[in-house]
Structures are given as structure tokens and as C-alpha cells.
Motif scaffolding. Structure first.
Motif, PDB file in Angstrom:
ATOM      1  N   LEU A   1      -0.762  12.070  62.715  1.00 38.40           N
ATOM      2  CA  LEU A   1      -0.711  13.452  63.179  1.00 38.40           C
ATOM      3  C   LEU A   1       0.756  13.866  63.216  1.00 38.40           C
ATOM      4  O   LEU A   1       1.572  13.252  63.910  1.00 38.40           O
ATOM      5  CB  LEU A   1      -1.347  13.563  64.568  1.00 38.40           C
TER       6      LEU A   1
ATOM      7  N   LEU B   1      -6.736  20.843  74.615  1.00 35.01           N
ATOM      8  CA  LEU B   1      -6.291  21.069  73.240  1.00 35.01           C
ATOM      9  C   LEU B   1      -4.830  20.676  73.058  1.00 35.01           C
ATOM     10  O   LEU B   1      -4.163  21.114  72.131  1.00 35.01           O
ATOM     11  CB  LEU B   1      -6.488  22.540  72.845  1.00 35.01           C
ATOM     12  N   THR B   2      -4.334  19.876  73.986  1.00 39.89           N
ATOM     13  CA  THR B   2      -2.945  19.435  73.935  1.00 39.89           C
ATOM     14  C   THR B   2      -2.945  17.935  74.177  1.00 39.89           C
ATOM     15  O   THR B   2      -3.742  17.449  74.986  1.00 39.89           O
ATOM     16  CB  THR B   2      -2.138  20.126  75.061  1.00 39.89           C
ATOM     17  N   PHE B   3      -2.088  17.226  73.478  1.00 44.45           N
ATOM     18  CA  PHE B   3      -2.000  15.789  73.704  1.00 44.45           C
ATOM     19  C   PHE B   3      -0.907  15.489  74.727  1.00 44.45           C
ATOM     20  O   PHE B   3       0.127  16.153  74.761  1.00 44.45           O
ATOM     21  CB  PHE B   3      -1.729  15.052  72.388  1.00 44.45           C
TER      22      PHE B   3
ATOM     23  N   GLY C   1      -2.789  23.722  67.434  1.00 42.09           N
ATOM     24  CA  GLY C   1      -3.868  22.782  67.737  1.00 42.09           C
ATOM     25  C   GLY C   1      -5.133  23.419  68.285  1.00 42.09           C
ATOM     26  O   GLY C   1      -6.077  22.717  68.624  1.00 42.09           O
TER      27      GLY C   1
ATOM     28  N   LEU D   1       0.133  19.316  62.760  1.00 48.99           N
ATOM     29  CA  LEU D   1      -0.408  19.897  63.996  1.00 48.99           C
ATOM     30  C   LEU D   1       0.479  21.064  64.405  1.00 48.99           C
ATOM     31  O   LEU D   1       1.657  20.883  64.701  1.00 48.99           O
ATOM     32  CB  LEU D   1      -0.415  18.839  65.109  1.00 48.99           C
ATOM     33  N   ALA D   2      -0.086  22.252  64.399  1.00 45.75           N
ATOM     34  CA  ALA D   2       0.659  23.428  64.861  1.00 45.75           C
ATOM     35  C   ALA D   2       0.270  23.684  66.312  1.00 45.75           C
ATOM     36  O   ALA D   2       0.537  22.861  67.175  1.00 45.75           O
ATOM     37  CB  ALA D   2       0.361  24.605  63.944  1.00 45.75           C
TER      38      ALA D   2
ATOM     39  N   ASP E   1       3.229  16.376  64.338  1.00 47.79           N
ATOM     40  CA  ASP E   1       3.394  17.473  65.291  1.00 47.79           C
ATOM     41  C   ASP E   1       4.602  18.320  64.895  1.00 47.79           C
ATOM     42  O   ASP E   1       5.722  17.812  64.808  1.00 47.79           O
ATOM     43  CB  ASP E   1       3.582  16.894  66.702  1.00 47.79           C
TER      44      ASP E   1
ATOM     45  N   GLN F   1       2.619  15.188  73.615  1.00 50.75           N
ATOM     46  CA  GLN F   1       3.357  16.415  73.312  1.00 50.75           C
ATOM     47  C   GLN F   1       4.100  16.963  74.529  1.00 50.75           C
ATOM     48  O   GLN F   1       4.912  17.877  74.393  1.00 50.75           O
ATOM     49  CB  GLN F   1       2.388  17.500  72.795  1.00 50.75           C
TER      50      GLN F   1
END
Lengths: 288, 766, 158
Positions: free
Chosen positions: A51, C63-65, A34, A31-32, A53, C68
Motif C-alpha cells: 500500500l 477508513l484510516t490506518f 482512502g 492510497l489517496a 500512501d 497513517q
């Protein structure tokens, strides 16, 4: 529209990241930024078990220039390339291409390496890398190798990267005196190109040598227009028969009909894209 | 009445800042998805990936997934409902009449099963475990396929849903005698209404046998009736609450099958269940507008005078339209002559069922009549070598009221004035010079006009709205209305009307709506109606309340009600002493200190009025656009856009202009970008908003407005303004593109004018 | 599926939660924190309704989890107004110019405008207008937004 279940790892080092790929291979998805991957997850088109990251891997960041070459860590965000003084000095043409990518909000997170790795046929970053024949550095726990961008793509979203490898850096080597430009036709700002072209024309003493032309949105992958390149090499930029070269350049692409445009359209629109870009690059004041 | 207020209107006509903005700008708006009920579960819906197939469904594995409460298929819930009928209550043939698909699916997106789980993620996990065996059948997607194929919808014996042909007296003779007959055709691109907030519902069965439904609905009252009737429930056992709506554009008038499936699940589980439509669902199964093919012939005499028209429309109703297909085509036929003096006409209207997503209302659902008329008018002008403005000018009706060929009377409109004002504002003569100069430089500029009379607040069967206005104990005013807002600013505009009528500050008036338990039935939001109908109700109810206030004030002031005035929140008497009493004092007396009231007077200060508008009100507009078209790439850029609109009295000019602008940009989208296209196999082109091209800020021209005011004969003098922009924006752009590319002899018969279609339609090279 | 402990700052307050890996930042803000001002529009990065600021930069929360965001700072529309509840200039500009109707896309637009006009490099009017390609508003025809941007960039550029 919610992603399927997956395990998540976010290593700090490249070694850890490569170890994850070595262990999980195809089951792991890097995952870059995203900005393309997360929609594919939410649509459940992509369903990795793990995934991976890359956002915390410091070794994948950084912009540097050496001897006229520009090296970007694969996790360089598009906004970083757009605002970097190093990029502006070494390869301003990259900024022109990246500015076509998506929107302000997605360029703030999307990465150059992520876009190159995805290999969307209508995207700008893969075509720019191919036009520059950039060095793409791939690493795995087994070591590293460099693949020329011209050899990287074999179809839509199909690249030379194996499941245990990671794209770690991109090195662009702009030829001396290169005039570099990107032009595309899209329905709206930020849409994928209906027809797009990256051109790199090294000009010395008014004569072109080692021309590189790469179409995007014109087929199943970024496409070099080799016969037009050959016909440009050795030509003088003054009085250049651009229209004639356009016809040559439009021979290789084999676009397909889709909901956005017909194949005929893409070829037709390619003509003004080609001529307008080359008129600009060969005109007065185009020298860098 | 005016003499009972201190001055002429103080708030109506002003661009009063919107009361709604504070919550929206700070993230405190409350849309359906923002509500959480105790014990609430989440639904996801399994939809067909095929346009037509026989199916067998096995949900057993999905039901075993931890966190999943239930998976229901047709066999589990369809019996709970009456066969589905039109949301508007109109008679006529209807498409799929079951909530979930039974043995056959009828379009890509057709609901097959609903999974209920602890959260939406788990519900979507469950969908993946439902096993469906699809046995594909030939799909019937297009109108031409529908004409030549046996019935493609279960339970129907033909694809033809509606047919009407008429030839008014003199029409055939007019065509026979015509010096010129000009015919144009256009197939519309299917529009996904695409409000930014998807459809959504929380269905909550209350344990005393009642059902509370929170619904993103333009008309909670109609939804309540529909839900009760469908479930065979007592109507007052259903309560529908429609909170803030994130746009609707007609789409949220219906109560769709996915809503009913969610309600069924909540009833079976006896738990609140939320279902929120995601955008792939919205694009494939959220209803489509404008799925029609249009043709118009105009008969002209030798001087260019219009003699008659022949209007034809084929409407693709899809598989599960929210209303019976065909009704719209009748309206189109009735009004298609617009502002032009056309004495007689013929019409052929047909509607079909197909294996595509059902049709839904979309901003000016009858817009096709204006589209084909204005395109054909330009084509006719070209055919006889007359300037398109001059051609319109000569044929525009100037004597009002005017009776349309099919009998509808139109009055209180100003089409010729809007045409002339548009011509002046855009600088038509100067543009022609600029256009010629640009062509010499290889730039292709074009100008297009569109002229339109827009029926607003259409209320053929009554279409009432009610306002209940009360004075609180503090003297502040609260009004409960049956209308709604999907961005229409009625919390502001209705307060403006009431503030003026009651002589108070606009901030002292609070507007409430959206809960069917709080007021009687009404017409909601839609069809450009709030200013006319809800505004009329608010206006009249306020007048009734004012009389009550004067009667009570007269008691305290020991005078007669005649001669009293309302100003600054007080009732003021006449004469040198000018005694006064505040609304606060009256509110307290009426609501709390009721022993001080005159003997026999009802406590409280409330007035209620249920207003029945005329069957039609008419607004009108002329639009003009200047575009630049690139014959190399087929790209079109809109350089200027002028609107001269007559919507009668403007309650709030900023709101009026916002409605016009939103409509115009949608009209441009209809002309240039937006399309959900089906291939012959019934596969839709757009699964995401990467593929369905909505207009963006960067392509929106600055809209220049001219306001002409011919008041309506309704209480506020307002006419509707919500749909006109979307209706006439599309042909205006089409005509401008045709004008720009005239040297290339273009012919376009399909919208939108994508770059691809533009290049394909150029029949000559420069 | 893995679960993860995260701690982050949201609108200036420290937040610690345990989240499943697949939960988007959008759903985390709305469901876990009750910050429903950030809206689920398209959930695939096109419409912009879910835009928030991550470490001061406008990005898509769809578009971000959430996982993160461990160690990061997120600002949502609920964190924009002044302490006393009065409008921030971005909100004021949209209010003054009728820049919103149904209000659904508005929070995302507020966040982009904030990041463009409050950030270190104040963007020019042209840059702000260009950045609006990342937001879809279906109601207003963008007229009020354009005026609001003129008002905002006038103020920052004198």
C-alpha cells in the motif's frame, strides 16, 4: 470485515513514490484519501502487496491558478477544493460538483485525484473532469505525460493510467464565458447518482459554442453527449429547444439495471436532469 | 395509595433527562464489543456465497495458519446441539435445524465454518484458506418459486410451512351482497433491522462447568433458556449478561446459529471467544423482517359502509427463521380490521421456506396488516368517490370495548379522537386548497392518513416481568428488573415510577438489569412492553416495599403504620408533631443495625413482585403526512408529519416522542428506501450500507405530536408505544404518495417506492 | 506484512506503539488503547459511528490506518468533556434535547458536531444539518439531533 495483510510505505517525495510503483507495478496500490479504497480493502475486494500512501507527498498538494486555468495537485482534498478562494474565483462549478461527493466527514479526507483515479461511473469528479476535458498529468520514473480526461476512461474503474504511473495533477481549463453546472438525482444526500450531468456551456453574445455535456451514473463510465453538444453549438440561449436537445443527449447512454434503479429509469430521470440544468444555465443570471 | 404520598405523581409524566446519557455521551457506554476477557480469542464465520448448493469443506490449510487456534465445521460442532427450535418456544415447522450447514447450504450467508484466532484480522485470514467445493442447485428465492418447487431446505419435505384459511359466518354472503368490492395488493420490501451495533457475543466457559455468555440480547433470560436447552445443559449453569445494546428493533430477541457456533468453539477450546457481526453479515445473515406479500379485499355497501374483509398473506420465512413461520400471519389475520367496524371476515394465511435469509422479528412484526388495510381503505375511498378522511370517520368504531371478528376484545383506545385531532393539526381543509394551487404550478403535493390500533405488551402465555426493589443502607433505592433496554430509557422511566411510589428523588433510584444471575426469568425488551409489564412490576413492588417501610417506621416512631406518608426521602407521621424518620435511618436499621428491628421482623428492606399483564394491551394512533412527489425523477420529500398517539399515561413524554419518531422514520424507510432484494437466483442486492438505503437525518421531517391519553387498566396506566410509529408510518407515506401523484393514475404493488418504481408505476402522463 | 512504530497524540496525551500496517485507526483506538467510545458501526464509511477528529477535523477512523497517524493528533469522544467531567456544550445539547437513545451512533455525532461548531469556521445551522448526512441513527428519527443543532448554532451565532 478487516483488511488483508499488506506492506505499507509512505514516502515524502514523488520520486520515492514513483520508485515504489516502478518496483511493484500492479502489486502496489496508491492510497489517496482512502474513502473508497479502504472499504474495498476491508471487504478484501482489493488486496495489494504494497500500500503506497501518498498522504505525505508534498509535491502532490497545492491549488494554483494561471491564465484562467486551475491546477490541483492530485492529493487536493475535497474539502480544500470546497473552501479554496482560488477555486471559487477560477472554477466555482467545481465546488458545486464536489459538494455532491459523499459526506462532510469523507470530503474532509477524500481527494479529487483519488476520485478521478478510481473512476467510479456514478461519481461526480470523473464526470466533471471529462466535461471540462481536464489535463490529467501522469508521472512515472520514465517521465510524464498528459492525458485528456475525455480519453481517460474505458470502462468501470478502468483508466488510462498504467501500473507504474501516478496521477499527479489535474488542470481544468474552463472556456471563456463558460456556464458550468452539475445536477444529479440520488436517493439520499451523498449517494451515488442515479442520473447525473455536468454541463459546460461557453456563451458569447448569447450564443453557445464548444458545449460539453457529461453524464454520470448513466453507463459504465462518464459519458460525453456528443450529438447534443453539437446541436447546442451555435445555438442561441434564448428560445433554446432544451427538450429536443435532451432527447439527443439521452441517445448515447446505455445504463444497466441494478438494485438502485432500472436502465429505463435512469434514462427517464435523465430528461428532467438535463432540462432543469440547462434551463438554469441558459436562464437569466446564469452568466458568471 | 395516593394518600400515602405527599402529592400526585412528581416524576411520571415529566420529560426527566435520561440517566443513561452521561455514559453514552462520554464514550463510556459498554456494549458487547467493548468487553475484553483474559485469554479471549476472536471468531470469524465463513458464509455461503451461493443460495443453494451441495458442499464439501476442507479446512486443513486454514488450521495451519499461525495465530489460528481452530477452524470448526458442521462435523466438529453440530452434534453438541439439540436440533434447533423456535426462540419463542412455539411449535410448528422449523427451517434449518443445524448450527452450521452440513452437506448443503440454503442461502447466501448460511454459516459453513467458524475460525478462531488471536485477533479478528487473523480469523478472517483463516476464512480465506478454507476450501469449499460448491455444487450449485436451483435456488428457490421467491414465494411464487416456493409454491411451485420441491423442498429447498434440507430435512423438509415441502416449502409450505404454514397454512390457515377461515371464513367467518356471514363473510361470503357479505361479499356476495356488496355494492362494491375493492382489492389492493402490496409486496413488502425485505427489511434488514439494521441496529447500528451489530449482533455480538463473548462466550466464556467457566472451569466449574458453567458457561458465561455476554450477549447483545433484548432478552437475556430467554437466551439463557434457549442456550441451555440447545446444549442440553442445566439451565442454572448458563449465565447470560446483556450489557448496553446499540439498538435491536426485534432482531436481538433470537439466539442465532452464529451465536451457537461461537459458544461451541469456546467450549471446545475452553477459552473465551468473541464474535462480532460485521455489516455485510448483518445485511445477508442477520435476519430480515417484512418479507411478505399481502392482499386485502373490502366489501362495501352502497353507502360506503364496510361489510366484510378478505385478508390474504404469504410470508417468506427464508431458510432459518428465528421462530416458526406462520404464527405472525395468524396474528395479522386476527387484528387486521383495526379500528374499523367490520363485522365479519375471511383469511388465507400461508408461510413458506425459501433459500433466503431467515425471517426475524422487526419492530411491529405484524405491521403488514395495517399496511394493506390502510392502503386498501384509501383505494376504497377513491373507488366510491368519498374523501378518505370521511370514509375512515364513517367506518371507525366508536363503542368500546369492541370485539374483533375473530373474538379479540379491544378497549381503552381512542381511534376516532386521534383521527379528528390529526385532521385538525395538519389542517386538512387548508391543505386541499394548497394542493390544488400547487398542481397549477406543476408541483405535486399529497396527503396520506394511517389509522392503527397497536397491540402492545403481547403476553398470551403469561409474559411476566419481575421487579425487586430494595432500600440500601444509605436509604437510596436500587431496583433489579427483568426487562431490558435497547435505547428505551428504562433506567430513567422505571426510576421515575419507583421515585414517585417511594417519595424520593428520581436520582436516588438506580435501575439494574441484564444479568440472569441477578434475578429470576422475565420477558426482556420487545413488543412495546416495558412501560406496561416492567412498569407494572416496579409499581406494585414499590407499593409492597412502601408497606414494609411503614411497618418499620411505625416501630421507630412508636405509632401505627396507617397515616404515615413518604415524602422527601422520609417517612412522616400525621398530627401536629409530625414525627419523621429518614429512609437512610431505616435502611441502616434494616440492613446493618438489625438488632434494633422489632422482634421477629425479617432484616433487609426488599420487595419483589412478578407481574402478569393482560394478554393484550392496546395503544392507538393516527398519522398524517404531506409529501411532495416529483413525477420527473420519482423522488419523494416528506414535508410534514403529524402523529396523534394514545399510549395511555406517558411515563416520560420525551421518551414517548423519541419512540414514536424513531418508529416513524423507520416506517418512512420501509415505504421509500429500505430493501434487501433477492433475485430469482437468491442473490441479495445489498452487501453494504451503500446499497441498503437507511433513512438519514437530512430526509427526516419534523414530527408534530398530539397526545391523547386513555389510560390502560394496568398499574401504571401506560400502554406500549415502541412499535406504532413503524407500523403506521409506512401506509401513511404510501397513501400520501398515491394522493400526490393521483393525476398520473399511479399503481404500486411493491415497496419500497424507489424513484425507479414510482416512475414505472405512473400509468398516465400528467 | 510490515509493522511500524508510530507516535501520535490522542486526546492530548502522547502515545507510542508498534502497529501492523493493516490495523485501522478504529481498531487501534479500541483494542490497542482501550478507547472503546469510538464505535465500529459499518466499517465502510457510511454510518459515521467511528468518526473522530484528526488534527481537528472530523473523519472516519474505519477508513484510516493507524500507521497513517504517525505525528498526528487524534481526538475521540473520551476527550470531549470538560476537565471536571461536565458536559461540553455539544454533549449538553444532545442531552437537553433527547438527541440519543441507544447511544451507539452518538460518539460519532458528537465528534462531527464538535468539529463543525468548535473549528475555525463555525458552520451555519444549514451547514451542520447538511453534514449530518454522514451519520446514521436508527433510534431517534433525528428529532432530538435537529433540536440540539438548533441549540448549538443559536449559541454560536447569537
Amino acid at each position: 470485515m478487516k483488511p488483508p495483510p499488506f506492506d505499507y510505505v509512505a514516502p515524502d517525495t514523488l520520486e520515492e513514490a514513483l520508485a515504489v510503483l516502478a518496483e511493484h507495478g500492479d502489486d502496489a496500490q496508491p492510497l489517496a484519501g482512502g474513502q473508497s479504497l479502504v472499504p474495498m480493502l476491508s471487504l478484501r475486494i482489493a488486496r495489494p502487496a504494497v500500500l503506497l500512501d501518498l498522504n505525505r507527498v508534498a509535491a502532490l498538494k497545492g491549488i494554483s491558478a494561471e491564465g484562467g486555468a486551475l491546477k490541483l495537485g492530485a492529493m487536493t482534498r475535497q474539502v480544500e477544493a470546497l473552501t479554496s478562494a482560488t477555486v471559487e474565483q477560477t472554477l466555482p462549478g467545481l465546488q458545486e460538483a464536489v459538494n455532491f461527493v459523499g459526506h462532510f466527514q469523507t470530503r474532509n479526507r477524500g481527494t479529487i485525484g483519488g476520485s478521478i483515479s478510481l473512476g467510479e461511473p456514478a461519481a461526480e469528479n470523473p464526470a466533471f473532469a471529462v466535461a471540462m476535458d481536464a489535463d490529467l498529468e501522469l508521472q512515472s520514473t520514465q517521465g510524464s505525460r498528459v492525458v485528456r480526461a475525455s480519453d481517460y476512461y474505458s470502462g468501470p474503474y478502468m483508466t488510462a493510467r498504467t501500473d507504474t504511473e501516478l496521477l499527479t495533477s489535474i488542470t481544468y481549463r474552463p472556456p471563456a464565458g463558460a456556464r458550468i453546472g452539475t445536477l444529479e438525482v440520488s436517493q439520499r444526500r451523498g449517494d451515488f447518482a442515479l442520473s447525473g450531468l455536468v454541463a459546460c456551456l461557453p456563451v458569447s453574445g448569447g450564443v453557445i459554442s464548444d458545449a460539453r455535456l457529461c453524464w454520470f451514473g448513466m453507463g459504465s463510465q462518464p459519458l460525453r453527449a456528443r450529438s447534443a453538444e453539437a446541436a447546442l453549438n451555435g445555438a442561441s440561449i434564448s428560445g433554446l429547444d432544451i427538450a429536443g436537445r435532451a432527447e439527443l443527449a439521452l441517445q448515447p447512454p446505455a445504463p444497466k439495471d441494478d438494485s438502485h434503479a432500472t436502465a429505463d429509469y435512469r434514462r427517464q430521470a435523465g430528461r428532467p436532469v438535463f432540462t432543469r440544468l440547462l434551463i438554469r444555465l441558459t436562464g437569466e443570471g446564469a452568466a458568471q | 395509595m395516593a394518600d400515602q404520598l405527599s402529592a400526585a405523581p412528581r416524576f411520571v409524566g415529566q420529560s426527566v433527562g435520561r440517566k443513561e446519557n452521561k455514559r453514552f455521551l462520554t464514550g463510556r457506554g459498554r456494549y458487547v464489543d467493548d468487553f475484553v476477557e483474559a485469554g479471549m480469542l476472536h471468531a470469524a464465520i465463513l458464509r455461503s456465497p451461493l443460495a443453494r448448493a451441495n458442499i464439501t469443506v476442507d479446512a486443513s490449510a486454514a488450521r495451519e495458519l499461525p495465530g489460528v487456534w481452530a477452524v470448526y465445521t458442521a462435523a466438529d460442532i453440530n452434534d453438541m446441539f439439540e436440533p434447533l427450535v423456535s426462540v419463542f418456544g412455539d411449535a410448528g415447522p422449523f427451517g434449518v435445524r443445524t448450527v452450521l450447514a452440513e452437506s448443503q447450504v440454503s442461502y447466501v450467508g448460511d454459516p459453513i465454518a467458524i475460525a478462531i484466532a488471536e485477533d479478528r484480522y487473523l480469523a478472517e485470514d483463516a476464512l480465506e484458506l478454507i476450501e469449499v467445493d460448491y455444487d450449485p442447485l436451483d435456488a428457490v428465492a421467491s414465494i411464487s418459486a416456493a409454491k411451485s418447487s420441491p423442498s429447498c431446505i434440507p430435512g423438509r419435505d415441502t416449502n409450505l410451512a404454514f397454512e390457515m384459511s377461515l371464513a367467518l359466518p356471514g363473510s361470503k354472503e357479505a361479499f356476495d351482497a356488496a355494492a362494491t368490492v375493492v382489492t389492493a395488493r402490496i409486496a413488502q420490501g425485505r427489511i434488514s433491522p439494521s441496529p447500528m451495533e451489530g449482533r455480538g457475543i463473548i462466550s466464556n466457559p467457566i472451569m466449574d462447568g458453567k458457561l458465561e455468555v455476554r450477549l447483545s440480547s433484548q432478552n437475556p433470560h430467554a437466551a439463557k433458556s434457549f442456550i441451555a436447552r440447545s446444549l442440553r445443559m442445566q439451565e442454572n449453569h448458563v449465565r447470560v449478561m446483556s450489557p448496553d445494546i446499540g439498538g435491536a428493533f426485534g432482531q436481538k430477541f433470537g439466539v442465532n446459529r452464529d451465536f451457537l457456533a461461537t459458544i461451541a468453539a469456546s467450549l471446545k477450546l475452553r477459552r473465551p471467544v468473541k464474535w462480532i457481526e460485521d455489516k455485510p453479515e448483518a445485511l445477508q445473515a442477520g435476519g430480515h423482517g417484512r418479507a411478505e406479500e399481502l392482499e386485502l379485499s373490502i366489501a362495501l355497501d352502497a353507502s360506503g359502509t364496510m361489510l366484510a374483509t378478505h385478508f390474504k398473506v404469504d410470508d417468506n420465512g427464508g431458510a432459518d427463521p428465528v421462530s416458526a413461520p406462520g404464527g405472525l400471519t395468524q396474528l395479522m389475520a386476527m387484528i387486521h380490521t383495526g379500528a374499523y367496524n367490520i363485522p365479519t371476515m375471511m383469511a388465507d394465511c400461508k408461510a413458506y421456506f425459501t433459500n433466503t435469509c431467515g425471517s426475524t422479528a422487526y419492530r411491529g412484526p405484524w405491521a403488514g396488516e395495517t399496511l394493506i388495510r390502510e392502503i386498501t381503505v384509501d383505494k376504497a375511498a377513491r373507488a366510491i368517490g368519498m374523501d378518505p378522511v370521511e370514509f375512515r370517520r364513517r367506518n371507525t368504531v366508536t363503542q368500546w370495548p369492541h370485539k374483533l371478528p375473530m373474538g379479540l376484545m379491544i378497549d381503552d383506545v381512542s381511534p376516532l379522537e386521534t383521527l379528528e385531532r390529526t385532521v385538525e393539526k395538519i389542517g386538512y381543509a387548508e391543505f386541499r386548497a394548497e394542493q390544488a394551487k400547487a398542481r397549477e404550478q406543476g408541483r405535486y403535493l399529497g396527503i396520506g392518513f394511517g389509522l392503527c390500533i397497536e397491540p402492545t405488551a403481547i403476553s398470551p402465555g403469561g409474559g411476566t416481568d419481575t421487579a425487586e426493589v430494595r432500600i440500601e443502607t444509605t436509604g437510596k433505592i436500587t431496583a433489579v428488573l427483568t426487562c431490558h433496554s435497547q435505547g428505551h430509557s428504562v433506567e430513567t422511566t422505571m426510576a421515575q415510577i419507583i421515585a414517585d411510589e417511594m417519595g424520593v428523588d428520581v436520582n436516588d433510584v438506580t435501575i439494574a438489569f441484564g444479568d440472569t444471575d441477578s434475578i429470576t426469568s422475565g420477558s426482556g425488551a420487545g413488543g412495546s412492553r416495558q412501560a406496561v409489564v416492567a412498569g407494572g412490576a416496579a409499581h406494585i413492588a414499590s407499593g409492597l416495599l412502601r408497606e414494609k417501610v411503614f411497618k418499620l417506621a411505625a416501630h421507630f416512631l412508636q405509632t401505627e403504620p396507617d397515616g404515615l406518608k413518604l415524602e422527601g426521602g422520609s417517612v412522616v407521621g400525621s398530627g401536629p408533631s409530625a414525627p419523621s424518620i429518614t429512609l437512610a435511618a431505616l435502611g441502616k436499621a434494616a440492613n446493618v443495625a438489625t438488632l434494633t428491628l422489632p422482634e421477629g421482623m425479617e432484616a433487609g428492606l426488599t420487595a419483589r413482585y412478578c407481574y402478569t399483564p393482560p394478554p393484550f394491551t392496546f395503544a392507538n394512533a393516527c398519522h398524517a403526512a404531506i409529501v411532495e412527489a416529483d413525477p420527473g425523477t420519482g423522488l419523494v420529500k416528506v414535508l410534514r408529519y403529524v402523529v396523534a398517539e394514545d399510549c395511555g399515561v406517558m411515563l416520560n413524554p420525551a421518551v414517548v416522542e423519541g419512540q414514536i419518531a424513531g418508529g416513524v422514520i423507520q416506517g418512512i424507510g420501509n415505504a421509500l428506501w429500505e430493501e434487501q432484494h433477492y433475485d430469482e437466483g437468491g442473490n441479495p442486492s445489498a452487501g453494504t450500507y451503500k446499497d441498503y438505503i437507511l433513512p438519514i437525518s437530512n430526509d427526516a421531517p419534523t414530527i408534530e405530536y398530539v397526545h391523547v391519553c386513555t389510560p390502560s387498566k394496568t398499574p401504571t396506566g401506560a400502554k406500549g408505544v415502541g412499535e406504532g410509529g413503524a407500523i403506521v408510518g409506512t401506509p401513511t407515506i404510501f397513501n400520501a404518495v398515491m394522493d400526490a401523484l393521483a393525476p398520473f393514475d399511479p399503481e404500486f404493488e411493491q415497496l419500497p417506492l424507489t424513484p425507479s418504481r414510482i416512475l414505472a408505476g405512473l400509468r398516465k402522463t400528467g | 506484512m510490515s509493522d511500524h512504530d508510530i507516535s501520535l497524540t490522542v486526546n492530548g496525551r502522547k502515545v507510542a506503539r508498534r502497529v501492523p500496517a493493516r490495523r485501522t485507526l478504529l481498531d487501534f483506538l479500541r483494542s490497542d488503547l482501550g478507547l472503546t467510545g469510538t464505535h465500529a458501526g459499518c466499517e465502510h464509511g457510511v454510518c459515521g459511528a467511528c468518526t473522530v477528529m484528526i488534527d481537528g477535523v472530523a473523519m472516519r477512523s474505519c477508513l484510516t490506518f493507524a500507521v497513517q497517524m504517525d505525528g498526528h493528533a487524534v481526538t475521540t469522544v473520551e476527550g470531549v468533556a470538560n476537565e471536571d467531567g461536565s458536559f461540553h456544550p455539544v454533549q449538553q445539547a444532545l442531552h437537553d434535547n433527547h438527541g440519543l437513545q441507544c447511544g451507539f451512533c452518538t460518539p460519532g455525532i458528537v465528534m462531527s458536531l464538535l468539529s463543525l461548531t468548535e473549528g475555525e469556521q463555525k458552520a451555519s445551522r444549514e451547514e451542520v444539518l447538511d453534514a449530518m448526512s454522514g451519520h446514521i441513527c436508527r433510534c431517534t428519527g433525528y428529532q432530538g439531533l435537529h433540536k440540539a443543532i438548533a441549540q448549538l448554532t443559536e449559541a454560536t451565532h447569537g
